[in-house]
Write an enzyme that holds these catalytic residues in place. Structure first.
Site, short mmCIF file in Angstrom:
data_model
loop_
_atom_site.label_atom_id
_atom_site.label_comp_id
_atom_site.label_asym_id
_atom_site.label_seq_id
_atom_site.Cartn_x
_atom_site.Cartn_y
_atom_site.Cartn_z
N TYR A 287 17.27 2.00 2.49
CA TYR A 287 17.53 1.36 1.20
C TYR A 287 18.64 2.05 0.44
O TYR A 287 19.07 1.56 -0.61
CB TYR A 287 16.27 1.39 0.32
CG TYR A 287 15.04 0.83 0.97
CD1 TYR A 287 15.11 -0.25 1.85
CD2 TYR A 287 13.78 1.38 0.73
CE1 TYR A 287 13.98 -0.75 2.46
CE2 TYR A 287 12.65 0.88 1.32
CZ TYR A 287 12.75 -0.18 2.19
OH TYR A 287 11.62 -0.68 2.79
N HIS B 15 0.80 -1.22 0.00
CA HIS B 15 0.00 0.00 0.00
C HIS B 15 0.85 1.28 0.00
O HIS B 15 0.33 2.36 0.23
CB HIS B 15 -0.95 0.02 1.21
CG HIS B 15 -0.30 -0.41 2.48
ND1 HIS B 15 -0.81 -1.43 3.25
CD2 HIS B 15 0.82 0.00 3.10
CE1 HIS B 15 -0.03 -1.61 4.31
NE2 HIS B 15 0.95 -0.75 4.24
#
Length: 488
Positions: free
Chosen positions: A258, A171
């Site tokens: 990341y 989502h």
């Protein structure tokens, strides 16, 4: 319509309740069977009681079953939804705690980085067991909808090795779109059109239009910097927007782990995060949030059960993809979303075997992806770094090759920015030994790892992280919720 849906990991009580109520918002789905399965009988009993209360309150002929026998739950299922966390919060705590000893500070640690890679090692053998059961006892051509992280690794394994029709769902795109609609002053989300593409948790808004008008980089930067809340909570995402020219779908905290640039120096972390909520970069933030949520639910279960006894409002159907995909497949009503699938040329400048997240349309013919998307070069480069880590991680998880696992961790962007090869080798040994009960594929490697740890001279630190908060007690949570109610 009458068909069977199985939910694996249904003991994720709050999420399972959301999926269930979404499904019942589809008028044609009020005669289905929902089979719940989990390794925890206690959690199954709780969620079954909640769902049966919903069914009773709405007078629907939906059948709800709960079984710790997974194969029995999967028998004849047309759709299987997974939201499992292998190892639970106990293993998750090690995903955060052990890397901190080597200077690796994660906010979430469930996608890549050291924690996400080890999470994948625990999940993938179990995912492949699910796939075996699906092939053997589910309905022919059953579709597997994976919500569990690490999304790309789990979906990659299910497709390449599990040989099951699989789509990964998340989502992050929807949440990012809600932010953009707010800063641009849209009256409703329907005024915003967008195309996002990339890989899960590193997807990019490569085309944005408000009421048909194209939104450029400078307008988006100005809108974010003028927003009184997002300008503080999303500092890192705004910096990436300025440098890359496009906005990331993922939260400030997720995105920070990341990339190799923002969490590699402890003294720099505070500059890029916000402590108003865990999702903006707090050390181990999601672990703390998950622990508090579990404790709160266990204590307040009677209230959750009582709140289930009310009519379902289709207007409050969530934007989680699952119910919308099933509705499109079963009724032919077309649904557009962003889905995690094998690339196969959908994104022109990412590898064919990668699991990408990109736009697609669903109807009776299935999930039909929009092909020919080309990412901006900086976005593609960032995605490629993660894809290479994901590929090695999946292959290591399937083969039980601890040397390949170490190479995967070594090539992780944030790990590589912080730790030396010697530290990475020891850290992986330590994590594999600590989590051995959930890593059957590494059973033969554990004794040698223990020997290496006993002889190692690599120094570690006792460090809680640059921005750690303690888990709040039930009393503290009650006081905070009470204060919020009074403020409203």
């Amino acid at each position: 319509m009458s068909f069977k849906i199985a939910i694996i990991g249904a003991g994720s009580v709050g999420f399972t309740k959301k999926l269930f109520t979404d499904l019942l918002c589809v008028p044609e789905f009020r005669d289905i069977e929902v089979a719940l399965t989990d390794i925890s009988q206690h959690n199954l009993d709780m969620i079954k009681a909640i769902l049966e209360k919903i069914v009773e309150a709405n007078g629907f002929p939906v059948k709800v079953t709960a079984d710790t026998d997974r194969r029995r739950a999967l028998e004849g299922a047309k759709y299987i939804i997974s939201c499992v966390r292998v190892g639970g919060l106990e293993a998750y705590a090690d995903d955060i705690r052990i890397p901190l000893k080597y200077g690796i500070d994660q906010c979430v640690g469930d996608t890549i980085c050291a924690g996400g890679i080890l999470y994948g090692q625990r999940n993938i053998p179990v995912i492949l067991d699910f796939c075996k059961d699906i092939r053997e006892v589910a309905a022919p051509g059953a579709k597997f909808l994976n919500y569990a992280n690490p999304m790309a690794m789990n979906t990659w394994a299910a497709i390449e090795y599990g040989k099951v029709d699989t789509v990964g769902l998340c989502h992050g795109v929807q949440h990012g779109a809600e932010q953009i609609a707010e800063i641009l002053g849209a009256k409703s989300l329907s005024e915003l059109d967008y195309i996002c593409s990339g890989i899960n948790h590193q997807t990019w808004f490569i085309d944005l239009r408000l009421n048909g008008r194209k939104i450029g980089k400078e307008e988006l930067i100005a809108a974010f910097e003028a927003h009184p809340v997002f300008s503080q909570q999303e500092k890192l995402r705004i910096d990436v927007l300025k440098r890359f020219g496009v906005y990331s779908t993922e939260s400030n905290g997720h995105l920070s782990e990341y990339l190799p640039w923002y969490r590699k120096r402890p003294e720099e972390i505070a500059r890029w995060i916000d402590m108003s909520d865990w999702i903006h970069g707090e050390t181990g933030g999601y672990l703390r949030h998950s622990t508090e949520t579990r404790n709160w639910f266990e204590t307040e279960f009677p209230q959750f059960l009582a709140s289930a006894a009310k009519p379902i409002d289709p207007e409050k159907r969530s934007n989680e993809h699952a119910s919308h995909i099933l509705e499109a497949l079963e009724t032919g009503r077309v649904y557009r979303g962003h889905f995690n699938v094998r690339n196969n040329g959908v994104i022109t400048n990412l590898p064919s075997d990668a699991i990408i997240e990109s736009p697609g349309f669903v109807d009776r013919f299935g999930i039909n992806m929009v092909s020919g998307v080309t990412l901006p070069e900086a976005c593609a480069a960032t995605c490629m770094a993660s894809i290479n880590v994901q590929r090695m991680s999946v292959h290591a998880a399937v083969s039980g090759d601890i040397d390949l696992l170490k190479l995967a961790v070594l090539h992780d962007p944030l790990v590589g920015a912080v730790a030396t090869p010697e530290e990475v080798w020891q850290m992986v040994d330590e994590m594999v030994v600590a989590q051995a009960r959930w890593l059957p594929q590494y059973a033969d490697a554990v004794p040698a790892a223990k020997e290496r740890l006993a002889k190692s001279s690599v120094k570690t630190r006792d460090w809680a992280g640059a921005a750690r908060r303690n888990v709040r007690s039930i009393e503290e949570l009650r006081a905070e919720k009470s204060a919020l109610k009074k403020a409203v």
